[in-house]
Write a protein that holds these residues in place. Structure first.
Motif, PDB file in Angstrom:
ATOM      1  N   ARG A 162     -20.165 -19.391 -99.085  1.00  0.00           N
ATOM      2  CA  ARG A 162     -19.002 -18.967 -98.308  1.00  0.00           C
ATOM      3  C   ARG A 162     -19.118 -19.471 -96.879  1.00  0.00           C
ATOM      4  O   ARG A 162     -20.083 -19.167 -96.184  1.00  0.00           O
ATOM      5  CB  ARG A 162     -18.909 -17.436 -98.302  1.00  0.00           C
ATOM      6  N   THR A 163     -18.131 -20.201 -96.478  1.00  0.00           N
ATOM      7  CA  THR A 163     -18.130 -20.684 -95.099  1.00  0.00           C
ATOM      8  C   THR A 163     -17.502 -19.621 -94.193  1.00  0.00           C
ATOM      9  O   THR A 163     -16.364 -19.214 -94.419  1.00  0.00           O
ATOM     10  CB  THR A 163     -17.309 -21.986 -94.977  1.00  0.00           C
ATOM     11  N   PRO A 164     -18.245 -19.180 -93.215  1.00  0.00           N
ATOM     12  CA  PRO A 164     -17.693 -18.163 -92.315  1.00  0.00           C
ATOM     13  C   PRO A 164     -16.559 -18.726 -91.474  1.00  0.00           C
ATOM     14  O   PRO A 164     -16.572 -19.888 -91.073  1.00  0.00           O
ATOM     15  CB  PRO A 164     -18.897 -17.776 -91.438  1.00  0.00           C
ATOM     16  N   THR A 165     -15.574 -17.882 -91.236  1.00  0.00           N
ATOM     17  CA  THR A 165     -14.452 -18.303 -90.406  1.00  0.00           C
ATOM     18  C   THR A 165     -14.856 -18.242 -88.933  1.00  0.00           C
ATOM     19  O   THR A 165     -15.360 -17.234 -88.466  1.00  0.00           O
ATOM     20  CB  THR A 165     -13.241 -17.384 -90.637  1.00  0.00           C
ATOM     21  N   ILE A 166     -14.675 -19.353 -88.267  1.00  0.00           N
ATOM     22  CA  ILE A 166     -15.029 -19.425 -86.848  1.00  0.00           C
ATOM     23  C   ILE A 166     -13.746 -19.511 -86.028  1.00  0.00           C
ATOM     24  O   ILE A 166     -12.876 -20.343 -86.283  1.00  0.00           O
ATOM     25  CB  ILE A 166     -15.902 -20.656 -86.540  1.00  0.00           C
ATOM     26  N   VAL A 167     -13.622 -18.623 -85.071  1.00  0.00           N
ATOM     27  CA  VAL A 167     -12.481 -18.694 -84.158  1.00  0.00           C
ATOM     28  C   VAL A 167     -13.019 -18.904 -82.749  1.00  0.00           C
ATOM     29  O   VAL A 167     -14.194 -18.665 -82.476  1.00  0.00           O
ATOM     30  CB  VAL A 167     -11.634 -17.413 -84.221  1.00  0.00           C
ATOM     31  N   LYS A 168     -12.142 -19.328 -81.878  1.00  0.00           N
ATOM     32  CA  LYS A 168     -12.570 -19.533 -80.490  1.00  0.00           C
ATOM     33  C   LYS A 168     -12.093 -18.368 -79.631  1.00  0.00           C
ATOM     34  O   LYS A 168     -10.942 -17.936 -79.734  1.00  0.00           O
ATOM     35  CB  LYS A 168     -12.002 -20.852 -79.951  1.00  0.00           C
ATOM     36  N   CYS A 169     -13.002 -17.869 -78.794  1.00  0.00           N
ATOM     37  CA  CYS A 169     -12.656 -16.795 -77.877  1.00  0.00           C
ATOM     38  C   CYS A 169     -11.528 -17.269 -76.962  1.00  0.00           C
ATOM     39  O   CYS A 169     -11.641 -18.302 -76.316  1.00  0.00           O
ATOM     40  CB  CYS A 169     -13.882 -16.418 -77.054  1.00  0.00           C
ATOM     41  N   PRO A 170     -10.413 -16.538 -76.923  1.00  0.00           N
ATOM     42  CA  PRO A 170      -9.275 -16.955 -76.102  1.00  0.00           C
ATOM     43  C   PRO A 170      -9.602 -17.028 -74.617  1.00  0.00           C
ATOM     44  O   PRO A 170      -8.942 -17.736 -73.864  1.00  0.00           O
ATOM     45  CB  PRO A 170      -8.228 -15.867 -76.366  1.00  0.00           C
ATOM     46  N   THR A 171     -10.634 -16.290 -74.202  1.00  0.00           N
ATOM     47  CA  THR A 171     -10.952 -16.239 -72.777  1.00  0.00           C
ATOM     48  C   THR A 171     -11.891 -17.359 -72.357  1.00  0.00           C
ATOM     49  O   THR A 171     -11.643 -18.035 -71.375  1.00  0.00           O
ATOM     50  CB  THR A 171     -11.582 -14.880 -72.444  1.00  0.00           C
ATOM     51  N   CYS A 172     -12.980 -17.568 -73.116  1.00  0.00           N
ATOM     52  CA  CYS A 172     -13.994 -18.530 -72.670  1.00  0.00           C
ATOM     53  C   CYS A 172     -14.231 -19.642 -73.686  1.00  0.00           C
ATOM     54  O   CYS A 172     -15.114 -20.468 -73.482  1.00  0.00           O
ATOM     55  CB  CYS A 172     -15.299 -17.802 -72.368  1.00  0.00           C
ATOM     56  N   GLN A 173     -13.457 -19.660 -74.765  1.00  0.00           N
ATOM     57  CA  GLN A 173     -13.497 -20.744 -75.757  1.00  0.00           C
ATOM     58  C   GLN A 173     -14.822 -20.817 -76.500  1.00  0.00           C
ATOM     59  O   GLN A 173     -15.177 -21.853 -77.058  1.00  0.00           O
ATOM     60  CB  GLN A 173     -13.200 -22.099 -75.095  1.00  0.00           C
ATOM     61  N   THR A 174     -15.585 -19.734 -76.531  1.00  0.00           N
ATOM     62  CA  THR A 174     -16.816 -19.712 -77.294  1.00  0.00           C
ATOM     63  C   THR A 174     -16.511 -19.501 -78.774  1.00  0.00           C
ATOM     64  O   THR A 174     -15.576 -18.785 -79.115  1.00  0.00           O
ATOM     65  CB  THR A 174     -17.718 -18.577 -76.789  1.00  0.00           C
ATOM     66  N   ASP A 175     -17.315 -20.139 -79.638  1.00  0.00           N
ATOM     67  CA  ASP A 175     -17.139 -19.937 -81.073  1.00  0.00           C
ATOM     68  C   ASP A 175     -17.518 -18.513 -81.453  1.00  0.00           C
ATOM     69  O   ASP A 175     -18.599 -18.038 -81.108  1.00  0.00           O
ATOM     70  CB  ASP A 175     -18.001 -20.926 -81.848  1.00  0.00           C
TER      71      ASP A 175
END
Ligand code: ZN
Length: 66
Positions: A5-18
């Protein structure tokens, strides 16, 4: 079965961290509570920025003529 299972990675809207979209990220989509508060703070600032709001709280000159 080699289905990983590949984990879903999103980017933090504030600092763009994964940020991993899972239980280990309670503040998702933000990376931390700090980034969440920063984002909420910006929203609140925009809400309060209402130009030319009339001040009717203390209007003694108001007469109720009907
Ligand atoms: Zn962040």
């Amino acid at each position: 079965m080699s289905q990983s299972r590949t984990p879903t990675i999103v980017k933090c809207p504030t600092c763009q961290t994964d940020v991993v979209w899972g239980e280990q990220s309670p503040f998702r989509p933000f990376c931390s509570k700090r980034c969440q508060l920063i984002d909420l703070g910006e929203w609140a600032a925009e809400e309060k920025a209402i130009p030319g709001a009339p001040d009717l709280s203390d209007s003694d000159g108001w007469s109720e003529e009907m």
